[in-house]
Design an enzyme around this catalytic site. Sequence first.
Site, PDB file in Angstrom:
ATOM      1  N   SER A  89       0.825  -1.198   0.000  1.00  0.00           N
ATOM      2  CA  SER A  89       0.000   0.000   0.000  1.00  0.00           C
ATOM      3  C   SER A  89       0.868   1.260   0.000  1.00  0.00           C
ATOM      4  O   SER A  89       1.656   1.434  -0.913  1.00  0.00           O
ATOM      5  CB  SER A  89      -0.942  -0.055   1.202  1.00  0.00           C
ATOM      6  OG  SER A  89      -2.061   0.715   0.921  1.00  0.00           O
ATOM      7  N   HIS A 129      -7.606  -5.872   1.160  1.00  0.00           N
ATOM      8  CA  HIS A 129      -6.380  -5.075   1.192  1.00  0.00           C
ATOM      9  C   HIS A 129      -5.490  -5.533   2.351  1.00  0.00           C
ATOM     10  O   HIS A 129      -5.809  -5.298   3.515  1.00  0.00           O
ATOM     11  CB  HIS A 129      -6.804  -3.620   1.395  1.00  0.00           C
ATOM     12  CG  HIS A 129      -5.697  -2.642   1.332  1.00  0.00           C
ATOM     13  ND1 HIS A 129      -4.984  -2.389   0.179  1.00  0.00           N
ATOM     14  CD2 HIS A 129      -5.162  -1.828   2.280  1.00  0.00           C
ATOM     15  CE1 HIS A 129      -4.078  -1.463   0.429  1.00  0.00           C
ATOM     16  NE2 HIS A 129      -4.163  -1.106   1.696  1.00  0.00           N
TER      17      HIS A 129
HETATM   18  C1  GTR Z   1      -5.320   4.412   2.366  1.00  0.00           C
HETATM   19  C2  GTR Z   1      -4.811   5.275   1.255  1.00  0.00           C
HETATM   20  C3  GTR Z   1      -4.153   4.411   0.220  1.00  0.00           C
HETATM   21  C4  GTR Z   1      -3.227   3.375   0.827  1.00  0.00           C
HETATM   22  C5  GTR Z   1      -3.704   2.820   2.148  1.00  0.00           C
HETATM   23  C6  GTR Z   1      -2.667   2.049   2.971  1.00  0.00           C
HETATM   24  O1  GTR Z   1      -6.017   5.093   3.313  1.00  0.00           O
HETATM   25  O2  GTR Z   1      -5.893   5.961   0.705  1.00  0.00           O
HETATM   26  O3  GTR Z   1      -3.496   5.205  -0.744  1.00  0.00           O
HETATM   27  O4  GTR Z   1      -1.955   3.858   0.924  1.00  0.00           O
HETATM   28  O5  GTR Z   1      -4.218   3.785   2.968  1.00  0.00           O
HETATM   29  O6  GTR Z   1      -1.506   2.427   3.050  1.00  0.00           O
HETATM   30  O7  GTR Z   1      -3.054   1.039   3.547  1.00  0.00           O
END
Ligand code: GTR
Length: 401
Positions: A238, A381
């Site tokens: 991420s 995620h």
């Molecule tokens: C979210 C963000 C993403 C991603 C994520 C993470 O809130 O919008 O771009 O980086 O966090 O790092 O898990």
Amino acid sequence: MITNYLRGMIFCFLILCQPILYAQEVFNYDESKVPAYSLPDLFVTQAGEPVTTSTAWEFVRRPEIIRLFEDHVYGQVPNTFDAVSFSVVNEDPRAMDGLAHLKEVDITISRNNKQITIRLILFIPTKGTKPAPVFLLINHRAPENIDPSRKIKMDFWPAETLIQRGYAAATFHVQDVADDNKETFDADILRTLYPEHLQMANGMRGLGAWAWGAMRAMDYFLRDPAIDATKAGVVGHSRGGKAALWTGAQDPRWAITVSNESGCGGAAISRRKFGETVKRINTNFPYWFTDNFNTYNDNEDALPLDQHMLIASIAPRAVYVASAVEDEWADPKGEFLALKVGTRVHREIYKHTAVLPEKLPGTNEPSHLPYAGHHIRDGKHNLTSYDWNQFMDFADKLYAH
Ligand code: GTR
């Protein structure tokens, strides 16, 4: 009276403006609503010259692309300092029941009589190939994810699995270089070592600082005879995946660059505006990117680049892009397209013949080519053992060639 009147006005304003406020918060998840766009050409220099040779790529186009990302997206990453030193502050040659040698290394970097220290956590396999290939995780999650005592073991960094498979497992926490925090991100390397960057419109910010930290870990790998620094992979999930791509794009010492679900500002094509957008990321995380990136809020077509060019600038070295099917915020299709288009450099300049699938592959159907890897995992995620095992399968093949 006046107060009540004002209250009434504010109430009416909020009610009337609600659709507008709400509309700003709607993100597109519908493929049919992705706008038509055209991507900047990888194979034409800014002077309009065609790029057909590895010399033109390495000496003209790739440096040009790196400069574009410095000026418009991530800011410059300084590569000068006065000194770097390494000190093993904790060591256990019989960690993990004798399967690994643990070293906790303080990397201290100084400039203008000031210094900061990054704590590198490193497990090196005691069996298998020597020196060992290594994967470095840029860790932005809570420190228990990378517990050197291994009392806490998380899937996010399955160090035991890496060791069993013959890989050294290395990691550091981003807070050693720049806090992942809007208010305090500048407290470490920015204010201490590189304060001039805070005044620059293309100065380093959070993601650049994390990439800088990863490069200092590589400085250490090159000095440890137990590590094969020619077989090093940098991995991030991420926001860490955005930093991993920016590391691998700039620093040719990494054999493999791995982006796990890095999404907007990482592997995903910005012009698709699918899931997270440039405006949204700049609003929520203004300290990740350089100030100039704000120019492209709701204005992606004006970017002189897109994220396929970040992936391209890793060439000729290997790149892996991983997604998760339920992680639409990160735009798995946009990540795949950027990989597919970006790795045209590997094929057209470096003459690799294997090709990624034409269309977005199905769930849990990895592609592991000699220069590029890809998978979409089922689920949400996250960075999991499944993902790590895929990265190692890919590396096993790459290093066996
Ligand atoms: C979210 C963000 C993403 C991603 C994520 C993470 O809130 O919008 O771009 O980086 O966090 O790092 O898990």
